[in-house]
Design a protein around this motif. Sequence first.
Motif, PDB file in Angstrom:
ATOM      1  N   GLN A 121       0.836  -1.129  -0.006  1.00 46.79           N
ATOM      2  CA  GLN A 121       0.258  -0.016   0.082  1.00 46.79           C
ATOM      3  C   GLN A 121       0.908   1.419  -0.053  1.00 46.79           C
ATOM      4  N   VAL A 122       1.993   1.052   0.662  1.00 46.82           N
ATOM      5  CA  VAL A 122       2.817   2.426   0.735  1.00 46.82           C
ATOM      6  C   VAL A 122       4.111   1.524   0.285  1.00 46.82           C
ATOM      7  N   PRO A 123       4.693   1.835  -0.959  1.00 49.89           N
ATOM      8  CA  PRO A 123       5.649   1.183  -1.324  1.00 49.89           C
ATOM      9  C   PRO A 123       7.024   1.662  -0.731  1.00 49.89           C
ATOM     10  N   GLU A 124       7.029   2.977  -0.275  1.00 45.49           N
ATOM     11  CA  GLU A 124       8.020   3.797   0.314  1.00 45.49           C
ATOM     12  C   GLU A 124       8.247   3.328   1.568  1.00 45.49           C
ATOM     13  N   GLN A 125       7.477   2.539   2.183  1.00 45.28           N
ATOM     14  CA  GLN A 125       7.488   1.957   3.638  1.00 45.28           C
ATOM     15  C   GLN A 125       7.991   0.420   3.529  1.00 45.28           C
ATOM     16  N   ALA A 126       8.926   0.073   2.756  1.00 43.24           N
ATOM     17  CA  ALA A 126       9.527  -1.187   2.760  1.00 43.24           C
ATOM     18  C   ALA A 126      10.356  -1.551   4.205  1.00 43.24           C
ATOM     19  N   PRO A 127      10.110  -2.846   4.644  1.00 39.85           N
ATOM     20  CA  PRO A 127       9.475  -4.082   3.922  1.00 39.85           C
ATOM     21  C   PRO A 127       8.096  -4.049   4.563  1.00 39.85           C
ATOM     22  N   TYR A 128       7.450  -3.136   5.223  1.00 40.98           N
ATOM     23  CA  TYR A 128       6.208  -3.211   5.904  1.00 40.98           C
ATOM     24  C   TYR A 128       4.936  -2.917   4.948  1.00 40.98           C
ATOM     25  N   PHE A 129       5.151  -1.796   4.030  1.00 44.30           N
ATOM     26  CA  PHE A 129       4.278  -1.542   3.196  1.00 44.30           C
ATOM     27  C   PHE A 129       2.934  -1.075   3.189  1.00 44.30           C
ATOM     28  N   GLY A 130       2.674  -0.839   4.532  1.00 45.60           N
ATOM     29  CA  GLY A 130       1.404  -0.207   4.966  1.00 45.60           C
ATOM     30  C   GLY A 130       0.085  -0.917   4.959  1.00 45.60           C
ATOM     31  N   LEU A 131       0.144  -2.267   5.338  1.00 41.21           N
ATOM     32  CA  LEU A 131      -1.142  -2.842   4.907  1.00 41.21           C
ATOM     33  C   LEU A 131      -2.193  -2.457   6.096  1.00 41.21           C
ATOM     34  N   VAL A 132      -3.307  -2.947   5.952  1.00 40.44           N
ATOM     35  CA  VAL A 132      -4.382  -2.580   7.047  1.00 40.44           C
ATOM     36  C   VAL A 132      -4.065  -3.402   8.475  1.00 40.44           C
ATOM     37  N   PHE A 133      -3.689  -4.537   8.474  1.00 42.58           N
ATOM     38  CA  PHE A 133      -3.107  -5.314   9.330  1.00 42.58           C
ATOM     39  C   PHE A 133      -1.617  -5.428   9.184  1.00 42.58           C
ATOM     40  N   PRO A 134      -0.904  -4.716  10.308  1.00 42.64           N
ATOM     41  CA  PRO A 134       0.471  -4.227  10.097  1.00 42.64           C
ATOM     42  C   PRO A 134       1.220  -5.646   9.997  1.00 42.64           C
ATOM     43  N   LEU A 135       0.905  -6.620  10.790  1.00 42.30           N
ATOM     44  CA  LEU A 135       1.887  -7.698  10.666  1.00 42.30           C
ATOM     45  C   LEU A 135       1.699  -8.701   9.399  1.00 42.30           C
ATOM     46  N   ALA A 136       0.884  -8.186   8.583  1.00 42.41           N
ATOM     47  CA  ALA A 136       0.563  -8.939   7.268  1.00 42.41           C
ATOM     48  C   ALA A 136       1.758  -8.620   6.214  1.00 42.41           C
ATOM     49  N   TRP A 137       2.888  -7.821   6.522  1.00 38.29           N
ATOM     50  CA  TRP A 137       3.829  -7.705   5.595  1.00 38.29           C
ATOM     51  C   TRP A 137       4.674  -8.923   5.416  1.00 38.29           C
ATOM     52  N   THR A 138       4.921  -9.647   6.402  1.00 29.64           N
ATOM     53  CA  THR A 138       5.381 -10.815   6.300  1.00 29.64           C
ATOM     54  C   THR A 138       4.711 -11.783   5.354  1.00 29.64           C
ATOM     55  N   LEU A 139       3.291 -12.027   5.496  1.00 32.19           N
ATOM     56  CA  LEU A 139       2.381 -12.927   4.586  1.00 32.19           C
ATOM     57  C   LEU A 139       2.555 -12.192   3.236  1.00 32.19           C
ATOM     58  N   ALA A 140       2.610 -10.873   2.701  1.00 29.81           N
ATOM     59  CA  ALA A 140       3.005 -10.819   1.563  1.00 29.81           C
ATOM     60  C   ALA A 140       4.110 -11.289   0.889  1.00 29.81           C
ATOM     61  N   PHE A 141       5.211 -11.529   1.724  1.00 29.95           N
ATOM     62  CA  PHE A 141       6.511 -12.227   1.104  1.00 29.95           C
ATOM     63  C   PHE A 141       6.206 -13.494   1.029  1.00 29.95           C
TER      64      PHE A 141
END
Length: 382
Positions: A121-141
């Motif tokens: 959602q927020v490409p500039e905020q790697a690796p977290y990317f600003g998803l609704v559920f903040p811990l979901a960045w790991t699931l995206a990978f």
Amino acid sequence: MKLDWLQGLRGLAVLGVVFTHGRYLLSGTPNFVLADAFFRPGAMGVDLFFLISGFIMVYTTQNASGVRNAAVFAVKRFARIWPAYAVVTLLWIFVRRDGLSFFQDAEQLRFLFRSLTLRPQVPEQAPYFGLVFPLAWTLAFEMYFYIVFGISMLAGRLRWLVLASWMLLTLVLLPLNHGGPTLNVQQFLQFRSGYMQLVTNPIIYEFLAGVVIGLLYLSPRVRFPNVSVAWQAVICSVGFVLWWGWSGVGDFHGPAGWGWPLAVMLLVLAVASKTVTLNMPRWLVWTGTVSYSMYLTHYLSQLVLISWLEKRGLHTQSWNEIFLALLLAIPVASASHWLLERQLGGWTRRKLVLLVDRVLPAPPVPEGLDVIKMAKVAPRKM
């Protein structure tokens, strides 16, 4: 075949993450500096999860290739990850975001849809990317690597060449004209597509390292010469990870941070397990079994705990609240594992596998070989 030592590592990884987030209970107090020094390195549990994920993908698909096997692999992984994630994301909206009013905003709904499809959602905020559920960045990978790994299975004997070629393209060649490649997982390369920021992120090297470790584990030639050398390697590799994390030398995610010492440790443990018995306490193996649910729900349950304590005037921001947060995480993870993973995820898995069977039926087993096959092939449950 269940690898208890690997499940134990999963248990340690998720406990590290739980304590990492637990330190926020002391935010703004004189004790936070000490809590941060003790518990922040536990975030390396995420890097260990990525390494283990790559290892397990190799271990569970060592004899699988082709369209049907790739499809079954994909639906099983989807069923394990996505249904539980979707439910927890909705719970997060009601606990942490705007509740029902969240769904009355069209832009918020688009935000939710993009998050549920695990797009940055927020490409500039790697690796977290600003998803609704903040811990979901790991699931995206995770989901991205599942897709790539599943596609590589279509190539049969060339699967590892295909996988390596794709990784070379996305992690080295594509970043060349966009400010990379680097080993900085917080990098922002000059891509227009947000998803390109994800697929070129060097944290993916950790999944790839897990794949290599899995292949070395399956090789009968790779082993320690004797028990003494195996135990020395285990002690030194584990000790080095502890030093690297808690000395402050390595202080963030990624292959150049916490990742590479963990990869060495996982390799040593995997190879050593072929020579010595790596016993894990049963409670730690159980924690590894529910680790995905604990990862998804622990931060949510922590916020609920804080709210409950505040309403009763009991929120003291003391060390005992970290202990309370861990206690609460255990039954919540157990309930989530049963309800979301085994029931909802299991139901989704069965339905999707049946769909695969209709579209891509399994080849018939030659007469007389079905009994032999059942006798020789043990179920693998990871």
